[in-house]
Design an enzyme around this catalytic site. Structure first.
Site, PDB file in Angstrom:
ATOM      1  CD  GLU A  72     -34.528 -27.617  -2.955  1.00  0.00           C
ATOM      2  OE1 GLU A  72     -35.336 -27.482  -2.379  1.00  0.00           O
ATOM      3  OE2 GLU A  72     -33.121 -27.501  -2.632  1.00  0.00           O
TER       4      GLU A  72
ATOM      5  CG  ASP B  48     -47.924 -33.969  -9.251  1.00  0.00           C
ATOM      6  OD1 ASP B  48     -48.850 -33.391  -8.706  1.00  0.00           O
ATOM      7  OD2 ASP B  48     -46.823 -33.801  -8.961  1.00  0.00           O
TER       8      ASP B  48
ATOM      9  CE1 TYR C 237     -42.057 -38.609  -8.430  1.00  0.00           C
ATOM     10  CE2 TYR C 237     -41.919 -36.739 -10.120  1.00  0.00           C
ATOM     11  CZ  TYR C 237     -42.496 -37.811  -9.344  1.00  0.00           C
ATOM     12  OH  TYR C 237     -43.782 -38.241  -9.647  1.00  0.00           O
TER      13      TYR C 237
ATOM     14  CE  LYS D 187     -37.364 -32.273 -14.179  1.00  0.00           C
ATOM     15  NZ  LYS D 187     -38.840 -31.970 -13.595  1.00  0.00           N
TER      16      LYS D 187
END
Length: 294
Positions: A12, A127, A15, A33
């Site tokens: 997970e 990120d 997003y 994804k």
């Protein structure tokens, strides 16, 4: 979506759910994804689709390839090449990881190559963390995942499963509320990852935004106008911040040689305008014994 058959759920992400899947046309294993968007009922914003479409053009040996974008029933699915190991799992499962200084150097070099490529295409990551640095065990090559997604979808505070998105690798200018940040935010993250590879523990493991800032300040020193011009004007800067003096970075990475410490300190400069860029970092003395990796 008929072209892809889900094999199993593998994780997970920030997003949404990530599946191991099979391309029925080529029989290739891929990572699928499913992007979960905040406004489910409104479908996928056209800005997100535009951003993501640009990422299909990005091709580099140190970037995870975005092979396809499928927009189906108000959902967005991103199809990536499949890699089953990330740097976090690799560090966690290898007790002597930090002893292999040559391997750490080759990983860092590859991270910087991927970043230099993205930055040259004006794409930020925002990120970066060990979980989105993927490793191909066959070739020991490292690839950056999720580049450009932050711009398309934003960075949530929590994932859709309510896990907190880590702050450990976040640059001080973002934590201080700057809206005009740029490529140096990724270099900061790389510095944090470099230190973590060397010591096998996170350098700044904050558990809230203020704790994150203070963990940075305790080691790097509390910034002020003389060390970082404009810092006191950032939205979340407070004159009441405790005034910590900078410490010696070497004490946190004792097995890193002087060239490595020099490079690390240039990546972790508080003032983003003074931070080394990816191209210059690749030319640093620390990498001279790699002989310009292919």
């Amino acid at each position: 979506m008929d072209q892809y058959e889900k094999v199993e759920k593998i994780g997970e992400g920030t997003y949404g759910v990530v599946y191991k899947a099979r391309d029925k046309v080529t029989n290739e294993t891929i990572a699928l994804k499913k992007i979960r968007l905040e406004q489910e009922d409104e479908g996928v914003p056209s800005t997100a689709i535009r951003e993501i479409s640009l990422l299909k053009e990005m091709q580099h040996s140190n970037i995870v390839k975005l092979q396809d974008v499928v927009h189906s029933e108000k959902r967005l699915y991103l199809v990536f090449e499949y890699l089953d190991l990330d740097l976090k799992k690799h560090m966690d499962s290898t007790p002597d990881f930090s002893k292999d200084l040559h391997m750490i150097k080759t990983y860092l070099y590859q991270i910087l190559r991927g970043i230099a490529y993205c930055h040259s295409h004006r794409v930020l990551h925002r990120d970066l963390k060990p979980q989105n640095l993927l490793i191909d065990r066959r070739t020991n090559s490292l690839k950056l995942a999720d580049f450009g997604l932050a711009r398309a979808f934003g960075i949530p505070v929590r994932t859709f499963t309510h896990e907190v998105v880590t702050l450990w690798y976040r640059a001080p200018e973002i934590l201080l509320g700057s809206h005009h940040y740029s490529t140096p935010v990724d270099i900061w993250s790389v510095g944090c990852i470099f230190a973590e590879m060397i010591s096998q523990k996170p350098l700044f493991p904050g558990d809230s935004e203020i704790d994150q800032l203070f963990k940075i300040f305790r080691i790097m020193g509390t910034p002020y106008e003389d060390t970082w011009r404009g810092v006191t004007s950032l939205p979340d800067y407070k004159s009441a911040f405790p005034k910590w003096k900078p410490t010696d970075l070497e004490t946190f990475v004792p097995n890193l040689d002087p060239d490595g410490v020099d490079l690390l300190s240039k990546m972790l400069l508080m003032d983003p305008t003074k931070r080394i860029n990816a191209r210059a970092a690749l030319e640093h003395e620390y990498f001279k014994d790699l002989g310009g990796m292919p």
